[in-house]
Scaffold this active site. Structure first.
Site, PDB file in Angstrom:
ATOM      1  N   SER A   1      69.135  45.794  50.477  1.00 46.30           N
ATOM      2  CA  SER A   1      68.052  46.156  50.222  1.00 46.30           C
ATOM      3  C   SER A   1      67.580  44.446  49.814  1.00 46.30           C
ATOM      4  O   SER A   1      68.060  44.704  48.740  1.00 46.30           O
ATOM      5  CB  SER A   1      67.581  47.439  49.262  1.00 46.30           C
ATOM      6  OG  SER A   1      67.682  48.442  49.493  1.00 46.30           O
TER       7      SER A   1
ATOM      8  N   HIS B   1      65.615  46.245  55.693  1.00 44.85           N
ATOM      9  CA  HIS B   1      66.973  46.408  56.365  1.00 44.85           C
ATOM     10  C   HIS B   1      66.348  45.918  57.610  1.00 44.85           C
ATOM     11  O   HIS B   1      65.683  47.118  58.303  1.00 44.85           O
ATOM     12  CB  HIS B   1      67.398  47.949  55.897  1.00 44.85           C
ATOM     13  CG  HIS B   1      67.790  48.036  54.675  1.00 44.85           C
ATOM     14  ND1 HIS B   1      69.321  48.029  55.011  1.00 44.85           N
ATOM     15  CD2 HIS B   1      67.616  48.532  53.426  1.00 44.85           C
ATOM     16  CE1 HIS B   1      69.694  48.040  52.554  1.00 44.85           C
ATOM     17  NE2 HIS B   1      68.571  48.722  52.562  1.00 44.85           N
TER      18      HIS B   1
ATOM     19  N   HIS C   1      71.882  53.929  54.802  1.00 39.33           N
ATOM     20  CA  HIS C   1      72.406  55.052  53.278  1.00 39.33           C
ATOM     21  C   HIS C   1      72.641  56.772  53.984  1.00 39.33           C
ATOM     22  O   HIS C   1      71.565  57.142  54.585  1.00 39.33           O
ATOM     23  CB  HIS C   1      71.193  55.099  52.513  1.00 39.33           C
ATOM     24  CG  HIS C   1      70.563  53.760  52.160  1.00 39.33           C
ATOM     25  ND1 HIS C   1      70.161  52.883  52.918  1.00 39.33           N
ATOM     26  CD2 HIS C   1      71.364  52.806  51.287  1.00 39.33           C
ATOM     27  CE1 HIS C   1      71.273  50.985  52.189  1.00 39.33           C
ATOM     28  NE2 HIS C   1      70.769  51.276  51.404  1.00 39.33           N
TER      29      HIS C   1
ATOM     30  N   TYR D   1      71.034  58.897  52.022  1.00 41.20           N
ATOM     31  CA  TYR D   1      69.910  60.032  52.553  1.00 41.20           C
ATOM     32  C   TYR D   1      68.953  59.235  53.570  1.00 41.20           C
ATOM     33  O   TYR D   1      67.923  60.216  53.716  1.00 41.20           O
ATOM     34  CB  TYR D   1      69.244  59.616  50.965  1.00 41.20           C
ATOM     35  CG  TYR D   1      68.703  57.392  51.023  1.00 41.20           C
ATOM     36  CD1 TYR D   1      67.641  57.273  51.657  1.00 41.20           C
ATOM     37  CD2 TYR D   1      69.220  57.096  50.627  1.00 41.20           C
ATOM     38  CE1 TYR D   1      67.251  55.810  51.712  1.00 41.20           C
ATOM     39  CE2 TYR D   1      69.324  55.116  50.209  1.00 41.20           C
ATOM     40  CZ  TYR D   1      68.616  55.007  50.924  1.00 41.20           C
ATOM     41  OH  TYR D   1      67.645  53.451  51.243  1.00 41.20           O
ATOM     42  N   GLU D   2      69.494  58.938  54.382  1.00 45.38           N
ATOM     43  CA  GLU D   2      68.409  58.170  55.388  1.00 45.38           C
ATOM     44  C   GLU D   2      69.300  59.699  56.470  1.00 45.38           C
ATOM     45  O   GLU D   2      68.165  59.712  57.703  1.00 45.38           O
ATOM     46  CB  GLU D   2      68.170  57.146  56.227  1.00 45.38           C
ATOM     47  CG  GLU D   2      68.309  55.304  55.308  1.00 45.38           C
ATOM     48  CD  GLU D   2      68.534  54.549  55.602  1.00 45.38           C
ATOM     49  OE1 GLU D   2      68.289  54.587  57.124  1.00 45.38           O
ATOM     50  OE2 GLU D   2      69.944  54.298  55.650  1.00 45.38           O
TER      51      GLU D   2
ATOM     52  N   ALA E   1      71.314  47.013  45.772  1.00 43.73           N
ATOM     53  CA  ALA E   1      70.689  46.349  44.648  1.00 43.73           C
ATOM     54  C   ALA E   1      71.219  47.942  43.363  1.00 43.73           C
ATOM     55  O   ALA E   1      71.640  48.290  44.022  1.00 43.73           O
ATOM     56  CB  ALA E   1      68.912  46.259  45.006  1.00 43.73           C
TER      57      ALA E   1
ATOM     58  N   MET F   1      72.592  53.562  45.370  1.00 36.63           N
ATOM     59  CA  MET F   1      72.681  54.815  46.119  1.00 36.63           C
ATOM     60  C   MET F   1      73.587  54.424  47.407  1.00 36.63           C
ATOM     61  O   MET F   1      73.698  54.332  49.318  1.00 36.63           O
ATOM     62  CB  MET F   1      70.801  55.172  46.644  1.00 36.63           C
ATOM     63  CG  MET F   1      70.120  55.401  46.075  1.00 36.63           C
ATOM     64  SD  MET F   1      68.457  55.631  46.232  1.00 36.63           S
ATOM     65  CE  MET F   1      67.510  55.964  44.853  1.00 36.63           C
ATOM     66  N   SER F   2      74.758  54.091  47.504  1.00 34.57           N
ATOM     67  CA  SER F   2      75.069  53.229  48.409  1.00 34.57           C
ATOM     68  C   SER F   2      77.052  52.218  48.031  1.00 34.57           C
ATOM     69  O   SER F   2      77.138  52.985  47.503  1.00 34.57           O
ATOM     70  CB  SER F   2      75.054  51.548  49.693  1.00 34.57           C
ATOM     71  OG  SER F   2      74.611  50.776  48.334  1.00 34.57           O
TER      72      SER F   2
ATOM     73  N   ASN G   1      66.455  46.545  38.698  1.00 28.63           N
ATOM     74  CA  ASN G   1      65.676  46.783  37.536  1.00 28.63           C
ATOM     75  C   ASN G   1      66.603  47.614  35.989  1.00 28.63           C
ATOM     76  O   ASN G   1      67.792  47.615  36.633  1.00 28.63           O
ATOM     77  CB  ASN G   1      64.772  48.183  38.283  1.00 28.63           C
ATOM     78  CG  ASN G   1      66.140  49.279  39.083  1.00 28.63           C
ATOM     79  OD1 ASN G   1      66.187  49.724  39.389  1.00 28.63           O
ATOM     80  ND2 ASN G   1      65.594  50.082  37.930  1.00 28.63           N
TER      81      ASN G   1
ATOM     82  N   HIS H   1      60.074  50.527  44.296  1.00 29.53           N
ATOM     83  CA  HIS H   1      61.490  50.099  45.726  1.00 29.53           C
ATOM     84  C   HIS H   1      60.913  49.051  45.195  1.00 29.53           C
ATOM     85  O   HIS H   1      60.584  47.966  45.548  1.00 29.53           O
ATOM     86  CB  HIS H   1      60.817  50.886  46.425  1.00 29.53           C
ATOM     87  CG  HIS H   1      61.931  50.284  47.924  1.00 29.53           C
ATOM     88  ND1 HIS H   1      63.835  50.275  47.655  1.00 29.53           N
ATOM     89  CD2 HIS H   1      61.339  49.907  49.256  1.00 29.53           C
ATOM     90  CE1 HIS H   1      63.216  49.870  49.158  1.00 29.53           C
ATOM     91  NE2 HIS H   1      62.533  49.668  49.769  1.00 29.53           N
TER      92      HIS H   1
HETATM   93  N1  HPA Z   1      68.498  53.715  40.548  1.00 31.36           N
HETATM   94  C1  HPA Z   1      68.835  53.704  41.998  1.00 31.36           C
HETATM   95  N2  HPA Z   1      69.065  53.320  42.610  1.00 31.36           N
HETATM   96  C2  HPA Z   1      69.056  51.962  43.198  1.00 31.36           C
HETATM   97  C3  HPA Z   1      67.600  51.989  41.124  1.00 31.36           C
HETATM   98  C4  HPA Z   1      68.023  52.924  40.497  1.00 31.36           C
HETATM   99  O1  HPA Z   1      67.142  52.981  39.701  1.00 31.36           O
HETATM  100  N3  HPA Z   1      67.583  50.379  41.618  1.00 31.36           N
HETATM  101  C5  HPA Z   1      68.000  50.200  42.855  1.00 31.36           C
HETATM  102  N4  HPA Z   1      68.740  50.936  43.802  1.00 31.36           N
END
Ligand code: HPA
Length: 279
Positions: A33, A64, A86, A88-89, A116, A217-218, A241, A254
């Site tokens: 991402s 993406h 991903h 989740y998609e 990320a 998530m990947s 973050n 996001h």
């Molecule tokens: N949580 C899950 N996935 C993420 C995060 C997060 O805080 N930041 C970037 N991808």
């Protein structure tokens, strides 16, 4: 209906790619991402939209691009996934692993994955790089493993080991490159959740407690698939973050993930270029 791919299906993807280029990539790169820019630096690039490759997952998330780029980077023949799919998609785990097996059939020996992630370790700051030392396959413990289904022995064993999944020598190399370039880089444990909802404060405290330094998530499905077929792996997680785990803390969003990506892109690029030069 659960789907499992067969060797002829992997071969069909390879055949489609071979219609565009005969390049034999040595290194595979997956850009996460907001981390896509490096694909633009590939020289003599052949760009193939995922939708033109049979069975490839076509990523739908903003940030993406969804294409395969084959060419040269630092004098090394590479295949770059500009964007990734991903879970989740809505893709099956088998389909998320498919591009890795296609890379293997193209000749890839080393996979570099970026993502990320949210920082769980209290010493991490947005913009820091975490060289993945190990992962926790939390999503796999819940039954979602890309190797579920008939084992294809042409790729690897039924029960592949996952010790030192992230090659120690490559981690050390990445760490040295980061140090020389003044890039803040840690080595830590990545934990993979299904998403797409972010973690609750209680989730965050739990993930920290079980030994994770960053959450995303990947990556884990791709790394498992790569290790199954004997590829070496380097994983680089960009901390976008930080997660506090207190009630009342603002949730990640996001936009901040993409914003941190802009700081992280040149940092990850420096490390990846350094690794490629050292091969
Ligand atoms: N949580 C899950 N996935 C993420 C995060 C997060 O805080 N930041 C970037 N991808």
């Amino acid at each position: 209906m659960e789907e499992f791919f067969t060797m002829p299906e992997f071969q069909a993807a390879v055949t489609a790619i071979r219609r565009y280029t005969s390049l034999q990539p040595q290194v595979g790169l997956i850009l996460g991402s907001g981390l896509n820019a490096l694909a633009e630096s590939v020289e003599d690039a052949t760009k193939i939209p995922f939708r033109d490759i049979p069975h490839f997952p076509v990523s739908t998330v903003e940030g993406h691009e969804g294409r395969l780029v084959l060419g040269m980077l630092e004098g090394v023949p590479v295949v770059v996934m500009q964007g990734r799919a991903h879970y989740y998609e809505g893709y099956s785990m088998s389909r998320i692993g498919l591009p890795i097996r296609v890379m293997k059939l193209l000749g890839v020996e080393l996979l570099i994955v970026t993502n990320a992630s949210g920082g769980l370790n209290m010493t991490y700051r947005p913009g820091d790089v975490m060289i993945i030392r190990d992962h926790i396959n939390l999503i796999g413990m819940a039954g979602l493993n890309p190797l579920r289904g008939p084992n294809l022995a042409e790729f690897g064993p039924r029960f592949p080991g996952m010790n030192e999944a992230y090659a120690p020598a490559l981690r050390q190399l990445a760490q040295e490159i980061a140090l020389r370039a003044g890039i803040p880089a840690h080595q830590g444990v990545y934990i993979c959740l299904a998403g797409p909802s972010f973690e609750t404060p209680a989730d965050v405290r739990f993930l920290r407690l079980i030994g994770a330094d960053a959450v995303g998530m990947s990556t884990v499905p791709e790394v498992i698939t790569a290790r199954h077929s004997g590829m070496r792996v380097l994983g680089l997680s960009g901390i976008s973050n930080t997660l506090i785990g207190e009630e009342g803390a603002p949730p990640p969003n996001h936009e901040e993930v993409l914003a941190a990506g802009r700081i992280l892109v040149p940092r990850l690029e420096t490390i990846i270029r350094g690794v490629l030069r050292a091969l």
